[in-house]
Design a protein around this motif. Structure first.
Motif, PDB file in Angstrom:
ATOM      1  N   LEU A  17      11.081   4.719   1.320  1.00 50.22           N
ATOM      2  CA  LEU A  17      10.069   3.770   0.727  1.00 50.22           C
ATOM      3  C   LEU A  17      10.190   3.888  -0.576  1.00 50.22           C
ATOM      4  CD1 LEU A  17       7.440   4.994   3.144  1.00 50.22           C
ATOM      5  CD2 LEU A  17       8.769   3.039   3.376  1.00 50.22           C
ATOM      6  N   GLY A  65       8.280   3.029  -3.738  1.00 52.62           N
ATOM      7  CA  GLY A  65       6.989   2.694  -4.377  1.00 52.62           C
ATOM      8  C   GLY A  65       7.072   2.259  -5.882  1.00 52.62           C
ATOM      9  N   GLY A  98       2.310   0.647  -6.722  1.00 55.21           N
ATOM     10  CA  GLY A  98       2.931   0.743  -5.331  1.00 55.21           C
ATOM     11  C   GLY A  98       2.948   2.431  -4.874  1.00 55.21           C
ATOM     12  N   ALA A 149       2.807   4.073  -1.040  1.00 57.36           N
ATOM     13  CA  ALA A 149       4.128   4.326  -0.816  1.00 57.36           C
ATOM     14  C   ALA A 149       3.829   5.812  -0.025  1.00 57.36           C
ATOM     15  CB  ALA A 149       5.156   4.230  -1.740  1.00 57.36           C
ATOM     16  N   SER A 179       4.475   7.112   3.485  1.00 58.07           N
ATOM     17  CA  SER A 179       5.292   8.097   3.849  1.00 58.07           C
ATOM     18  C   SER A 179       4.698   9.182   4.569  1.00 58.07           C
ATOM     19  CB  SER A 179       5.701   8.584   2.604  1.00 58.07           C
ATOM     20  OG  SER A 179       6.561   9.738   2.552  1.00 58.07           O
ATOM     21  N   ALA A 234       9.720   9.067   0.416  1.00 56.87           N
ATOM     22  CA  ALA A 234       9.313   8.151  -0.590  1.00 56.87           C
ATOM     23  C   ALA A 234      10.248   8.307  -1.812  1.00 56.87           C
ATOM     24  CB  ALA A 234       7.745   8.372  -1.018  1.00 56.87           C
ATOM     25  N   VAL A 264       7.734  -1.019  -1.663  1.00 52.03           N
ATOM     26  CA  VAL A 264       6.436  -1.051  -1.552  1.00 52.03           C
ATOM     27  C   VAL A 264       5.734  -1.180  -2.722  1.00 52.03           C
ATOM     28  CG1 VAL A 264       4.333   0.481  -0.773  1.00 52.03           C
ATOM     29  CG2 VAL A 264       6.400   0.860   0.393  1.00 52.03           C
TER      30      VAL A 264
END
Length: 178
Positions: A65, A67, A72, A76, A80, A87, A116
């Motif tokens: 993910l 971020g 973000g 994230a 996560s 993340a 994200v």
């Protein structure tokens, strides 16, 4: 794939973070409204509700993910925590000291990264991050965001082949105002 729209979540996010006035957006556009996402991200219960709605939007093959700095990253992190998916924290530009990384966390080469983001209007920050992560070898095809305020029916990131999946759209937030 899409979660059922949650009118209560839309109303709560709208009430918490819609500001009116004159605001210059990252894109340079001037808007009479601004969604100050930090106002909902700073509220643990509201952030958790947004993250819960984001989970079903994630592609099943997501390995990381990503971020985006700054808004973000808390989303994230929360997603996560809910999913167990690692993340990655994506800077606006690589730091000039230490590891000199653009993305902090696991190596991205050959891995599927779902970005994200908090709010997308034109997608400028997402576009920049997508290009940089792809140059580093990541497979980036989807971005999930808390709020998509781009014009309805338009994908501002189609030019970079990125699918946008949103928890809330501007239309849903407007409808929540009544």
């Amino acid at each position: 794939m899409d979660p059922t729209p949650d009118p209560a979540l839309a109303a709560d996010v709208d009430t918490c973070c819609r500001l009116t006035g004159e605001f210059t957006l990252r894109s340079g556009q001037v808007s009479s409204e601004y969604f100050d996402k930090y106002l909902f991200e700073a509220q643990p219960a509201l952030l958790a509700r947004v993250a819960a709605q984001m989970v079903p939007l994630l592609p099943e093959d997501t390995e990381l993910l990503g971020g985006l700095e700054l808004g973000g990253i808390p989303i994230a992190t929360m997603v996560s925590s809910r999913t167990g998916t690692p993340a990655l924290f994506v800077r606006k530009q690589a730091k000039e000291y230490g590891t000199c990384k653009l993305a902090e966390g696991p190596d991205v080469a050959g891995r599927r990264v779902t970005l994200v983001e908090d709010v997308i209007t034109t997608g400028g920050a997402v576009r920049d991050a997508t290009k940089a992560l792809r140059e580093a070898g990541a497979v980036v095809e989807v971005v999930v965001c808390a709020i998509d305020r781009s014009p309805e029916g338009e994908n501002p990131l189609a030019d970079v082949g990125l699918e946008v999946r949103a928890v809330l759209t501007k239309a849903q937030l407007d409808a929540a105002r009544g």
